[in-house]
Design a protein around this motif. Sequence first.
Motif, short mmCIF file in Angstrom:
data_model
loop_
_atom_site.label_atom_id
_atom_site.label_comp_id
_atom_site.label_asym_id
_atom_site.label_seq_id
_atom_site.Cartn_x
_atom_site.Cartn_y
_atom_site.Cartn_z
N GLY A 64 -1.88 3.59 16.47
CA GLY A 64 -0.89 2.25 16.71
C GLY A 64 -1.68 1.07 16.35
N GLY A 65 -2.98 1.26 15.99
CA GLY A 65 -3.88 0.09 15.83
C GLY A 65 -3.51 -0.87 14.27
N GLU A 66 -4.09 -1.74 14.16
CA GLU A 66 -3.83 -2.34 12.76
C GLU A 66 -4.52 -1.40 11.61
OE1 GLU A 66 -6.15 -6.14 11.18
OE2 GLU A 66 -4.41 -6.96 12.30
N ALA A 67 -3.73 -1.25 10.46
CA ALA A 67 -4.09 -0.69 9.50
C ALA A 67 -3.90 -1.76 8.29
CB ALA A 67 -3.31 0.60 9.02
N ARG A 68 -5.17 -1.70 7.55
CA ARG A 68 -5.13 -2.75 6.38
C ARG A 68 -5.25 -1.94 5.11
NH1 ARG A 68 -5.78 -7.96 6.27
NH2 ARG A 68 -7.32 -7.90 4.70
N VAL A 69 -4.45 -2.19 4.23
CA VAL A 69 -4.12 -1.27 3.16
C VAL A 69 -4.12 -2.07 2.05
CG1 VAL A 69 -3.26 0.78 4.43
CG2 VAL A 69 -1.55 -0.89 3.61
N PRO A 70 -4.26 -1.43 0.70
CA PRO A 70 -4.28 -2.25 -0.37
C PRO A 70 -2.75 -2.03 -1.31
CG PRO A 70 -5.28 -0.27 -1.02
CD PRO A 70 -5.12 -0.21 0.50
N PHE A 71 -1.70 -1.84 -0.41
CA PHE A 71 -0.27 -1.57 -0.78
C PHE A 71 0.56 -2.11 0.01
CE2 PHE A 71 -1.54 2.32 0.83
CZ PHE A 71 -0.55 2.63 1.80
N GLN A 72 1.86 -2.62 -0.21
CA GLN A 72 2.65 -3.10 0.70
C GLN A 72 3.31 -1.79 1.73
OE1 GLN A 72 4.19 -6.39 1.06
NE2 GLN A 72 5.00 -5.50 3.13
N PRO A 73 3.06 -1.91 2.89
CA PRO A 73 3.76 -0.55 3.61
C PRO A 73 5.05 -0.69 3.46
CG PRO A 73 2.08 -1.86 4.64
CD PRO A 73 2.34 -2.63 3.66
N ARG A 74 5.74 0.49 3.60
CA ARG A 74 7.04 0.81 3.46
C ARG A 74 7.46 1.69 5.10
NH1 ARG A 74 7.82 3.75 -1.89
NH2 ARG A 74 8.01 5.42 -0.31
N GLU A 75 8.71 1.26 5.45
CA GLU A 75 9.07 2.12 6.84
C GLU A 75 9.20 3.34 6.64
OE1 GLU A 75 12.31 0.34 9.00
OE2 GLU A 75 11.67 -1.78 8.38
N ASP A 76 9.41 4.18 5.37
CA ASP A 76 9.51 5.48 5.12
C ASP A 76 8.33 6.37 4.90
OD1 ASP A 76 9.27 4.27 2.92
OD2 ASP A 76 10.40 5.88 2.00
N ARG A 77 7.39 5.66 4.95
CA ARG A 77 6.01 6.39 4.83
C ARG A 77 4.90 5.83 5.77
NH1 ARG A 77 4.74 8.34 -0.97
NH2 ARG A 77 3.69 9.40 0.31
N PRO A 78 4.01 6.66 6.44
CA PRO A 78 3.14 6.34 7.25
C PRO A 78 1.78 5.66 6.58
CG PRO A 78 2.96 8.45 7.10
CD PRO A 78 4.26 8.10 6.14
N PRO A 113 -12.32 -7.27 -9.44
CA PRO A 113 -11.31 -6.87 -8.98
C PRO A 113 -11.29 -6.28 -7.29
CG PRO A 113 -12.05 -5.55 -10.85
CD PRO A 113 -12.74 -6.56 -10.62
N ARG A 114 -12.59 -6.48 -7.03
CA ARG A 114 -12.57 -6.21 -5.52
C ARG A 114 -12.43 -7.38 -4.67
NH1 ARG A 114 -18.08 -3.24 -6.05
NH2 ARG A 114 -17.74 -3.59 -8.17
N GLN A 115 -12.86 -8.64 -5.31
CA GLN A 115 -12.54 -9.84 -4.66
C GLN A 115 -11.17 -10.07 -4.45
OE1 GLN A 115 -14.89 -12.51 -6.67
NE2 GLN A 115 -16.91 -11.66 -5.53
N SER A 116 -10.21 -9.64 -5.74
CA SER A 116 -8.95 -10.41 -5.71
C SER A 116 -7.99 -9.43 -5.21
CB SER A 116 -8.58 -10.84 -7.32
OG SER A 116 -8.80 -9.63 -8.06
N LYS A 117 -8.26 -8.18 -4.67
CA LYS A 117 -7.44 -7.30 -4.40
C LYS A 117 -6.49 -7.79 -3.20
CE LYS A 117 -8.07 -3.08 -4.82
NZ LYS A 117 -8.77 -1.40 -4.70
N GLN A 118 -5.34 -7.60 -3.32
CA GLN A 118 -4.46 -8.31 -1.84
C GLN A 118 -4.47 -7.05 -1.02
OE1 GLN A 118 -0.58 -9.75 -2.94
NE2 GLN A 118 -0.32 -10.17 -0.79
N MET A 119 -4.65 -7.63 0.23
CA MET A 119 -4.77 -6.42 1.31
C MET A 119 -3.20 -6.68 2.33
SD MET A 119 -6.99 -4.31 0.85
CE MET A 119 -7.40 -3.47 2.28
N PHE A 120 -2.75 -5.60 2.81
CA PHE A 120 -1.46 -5.91 3.51
C PHE A 120 -1.83 -5.10 5.21
CE2 PHE A 120 -0.17 -5.75 -1.04
CZ PHE A 120 0.95 -6.62 -0.81
N THR A 121 -1.19 -5.58 5.72
CA THR A 121 -1.27 -5.25 7.18
C THR A 121 -0.10 -4.63 7.68
OG1 THR A 121 -2.74 -7.20 7.80
CG2 THR A 121 -2.06 -5.95 9.68
#
Length: 91
Positions: A64-78, A49-57
Amino acid sequence: MYEDKTLVCKDCGKEFIFSVGEQEFYAEKGFTHDPVRCKDCRDARKAAPRQSKQMFTGTCASCGGEARVPFQPREDRPVYCSECYAKIKGE
């Protein structure tokens, strides 16, 4: 009371030993079933599971830097980068 058991791995089909020590550990933890996978296949399954987890930027809402998260970022949530998230959680 216990004796080493030879079991067959459900995934790879190889035989493996379910040792007396492992059986005692299983009994102590309340596990009622023998393992169905050898150690190599269990380890591979745990790591998968750790290898196949998709990360989003996204853009960190704090610095203001790059944030890599395991979910699709939305504009209404920081979203926060690792460093800023750690600072926020530490407060």
